[in-house]
Design a protein around this motif. Structure first.
Motif, short mmCIF file in Angstrom:
data_model
loop_
_atom_site.label_atom_id
_atom_site.label_comp_id
_atom_site.label_asym_id
_atom_site.label_seq_id
_atom_site.Cartn_x
_atom_site.Cartn_y
_atom_site.Cartn_z
N SER A 1 0.82 -1.21 0.00
CA SER A 1 0.00 0.00 0.00
C SER A 1 0.85 1.26 0.00
CB SER A 1 -0.94 0.00 1.22
OG SER A 1 -0.18 -0.07 2.43
N GLY A 2 2.04 1.20 0.63
CA GLY A 2 2.92 2.37 0.66
C GLY A 2 3.38 2.75 -0.73
N GLU A 3 3.69 1.76 -1.54
CA GLU A 3 4.11 2.03 -2.92
C GLU A 3 2.94 2.55 -3.74
OE1 GLU A 3 5.86 -0.35 -6.85
OE2 GLU A 3 6.07 -1.25 -4.85
N ILE A 4 1.77 1.97 -3.53
CA ILE A 4 0.57 2.43 -4.25
C ILE A 4 0.31 3.90 -3.94
CG2 ILE A 4 -1.94 2.21 -4.42
CD1 ILE A 4 -0.55 -0.07 -5.78
N LYS A 5 0.38 4.25 -2.66
CA LYS A 5 0.10 5.64 -2.26
C LYS A 5 1.11 6.59 -2.88
CE LYS A 5 -0.51 8.63 1.78
NZ LYS A 5 -0.43 8.73 3.26
N ALA A 6 2.40 6.21 -2.85
CA ALA A 6 3.43 7.08 -3.43
C ALA A 6 3.24 7.24 -4.93
CB ALA A 6 4.82 6.51 -3.13
N ALA A 7 2.92 6.13 -5.62
CA ALA A 7 2.78 6.17 -7.07
C ALA A 7 1.57 6.99 -7.51
CB ALA A 7 2.69 4.75 -7.63
N THR A 8 0.45 6.83 -6.81
CA THR A 8 -0.74 7.61 -7.18
C THR A 8 -0.55 9.09 -6.88
OG1 THR A 8 -1.75 7.03 -5.04
CG2 THR A 8 -2.38 5.69 -6.94
N THR A 9 0.14 9.40 -5.78
CA THR A 9 0.45 10.80 -5.48
C THR A 9 1.39 11.36 -6.54
OG1 THR A 9 0.26 10.35 -3.10
CG2 THR A 9 1.40 12.37 -3.74
N ASP A 10 2.34 10.54 -6.98
CA ASP A 10 3.27 10.91 -8.04
C ASP A 10 2.49 11.34 -9.29
OD1 ASP A 10 4.99 10.83 -10.27
OD2 ASP A 10 6.11 9.10 -9.55
N VAL A 11 1.52 10.52 -9.70
CA VAL A 11 0.73 10.83 -10.89
C VAL A 11 -0.09 12.11 -10.69
CG1 VAL A 11 -1.13 10.04 -12.41
CG2 VAL A 11 0.62 8.42 -11.63
N ASP A 12 -0.69 12.24 -9.52
CA ASP A 12 -1.49 13.44 -9.23
C ASP A 12 -0.63 14.70 -9.32
OD1 ASP A 12 -3.70 11.86 -8.85
OD2 ASP A 12 -3.57 11.86 -6.65
N CYS A 13 0.59 14.61 -8.82
CA CYS A 13 1.49 15.77 -8.86
C CYS A 13 1.98 16.06 -10.28
CB CYS A 13 2.67 15.57 -7.91
SG CYS A 13 2.22 15.81 -6.16
#
Length: 312
Positions: A249-261
């Motif tokens: 889940s930590g990787e998922i959260k970082a990756a989705t935040t990455d895309v949003d940014c």
């Protein structure tokens, strides 16, 4: 930074656009105005179309090339009372350029984090079944059949009459190719790699990366640029674990935040906009070379169609 339309005055300088022969770097001192606007399609996992794409065999044509090679190889194999398992047509592809500007699909990030996504329409379970079927397909091939197909054998002895590079090599020659590498496309590959590198290092893209970094920091992540997030050791340690059941889940959260940014900073739009201009410039400078490549592509495809006509 909002996603309102912005205009960037971009000076394209010291752009090396080389073919396979010796050329000098070209300096363009004229300013080119590029309009950068939100492009949702860059973030939905769709194929990203670039000007140089038309100088490569399309994914569909590559699939037909593979089928044609199988047909011709089996014609050769039949002379030795053997056959090679024929591949079935695959409608599922990893779309071209879908990760050219890093992880940009939120759906992919939400499912795979920073890992490479599966082809469109393929589930994890389907991928396992396909992998097992391919392994079973090759396991069913006898050593003699393998030697006829490749021209090689464990004992180092080819069956009499088999070409030195096997029926596989004969198939490539029948289509006018020296081997797996479609050599006449190498010049395009060089141009495409150079435009990717030059656009990535351009001031507008580095500025967009800084906006992305600030956005990530507001969400608790400290990365100077997107590659730092992609190459975070925490994700690679998981990706190398074949037994891991799912993406943490930590990787998922970082990756989705990455895309949003990336969306908020117009990161992919900026990179895409700059690269499109560089590729158009490359096409203008290498017109004769690229025109010859298009002719060779069409000549190859005529041969492919001739050998796959029976499969229609």
């Amino acid at each position: 930074m909002t996603t309102k339309k912005i205009f960037l005055l971009i000076t394209l300088s010291c752009i090396a656009l080389s073919s396979c022969s010796n050329t000098q770097d070209v300096q363009d001192k004229a300013a080119t105005r590029i309009k950068i606007s939100p492009l949702p399609r860059l973030y939905d996992g769709s194929r990203v179309a670039l000007p140089l794409d038309s100088y490569f065999l399309s994914q569909d044509r590559l699939e037909k090339l593979d089928l044609a090679l199988g047909v011709v190889a089996n014609q050769c194999m039949s002379r030795f009372d053997a056959s090679w398992p024929t591949r079935t047509h695959n409608e599922n592809h990893i779309l071209w350029n879908s990760r050219r500007y890093g992880v940009t699909s939120r759906n992919s990030a939400a499912n795979y984090g920073y890992q490479a996504p599966l082809p469109q329409g393929i589930s994890m379970e389907s991928a396992r079944r396909i992998e097992e079927a391919q392994k079973k397909r090759l396991d069913s091939v006898s050593e003699k059949t393998m030697a006829i197909y490749t021209g090689e054998s464990r004992g180092g002895v080819r069956p009499p009459g088999v070409p030195s590079d096997g029926c596989r090599g004969e198939a490539y020659r029948a289509l006018g190719l020296p081997g797996p590498d479609i050599d006449f496309q190498n010049a395009v590959t060089i141009l495409q790699q150079r435009t990717w590198e030059d656009s990535r290092a351009s001031p507008p893209v580095t500025a967009a990366a800084k906006r992305w970094s600030k956005c990530m920091k507001r969400h608790g992540y400290t990365y100077a640029e997107p590659d730092d997030a992609l190459n975070d050791p925490r994700w690679s340690s998981h990706n190398n674990d074949k037994k891991a059941p799912s993406t943490p889940s930590g990787e998922i959260k970082a990756a989705t935040t990455d895309v949003d940014c990336k969306r908020a900073s117009l990161y992919a739009e900026t990179w895409y906009g700059v690269e499109v201009q560089l590729q158009k410039k490359a096409i203008g400078q290498q017109g004769k070379t690229l025109a010859d490549i298009k002719i060779k592509i069409e000549q190859l495809f005529k041969k492919i169609e001739m050998h796959t006509a029976s499969l229609q």
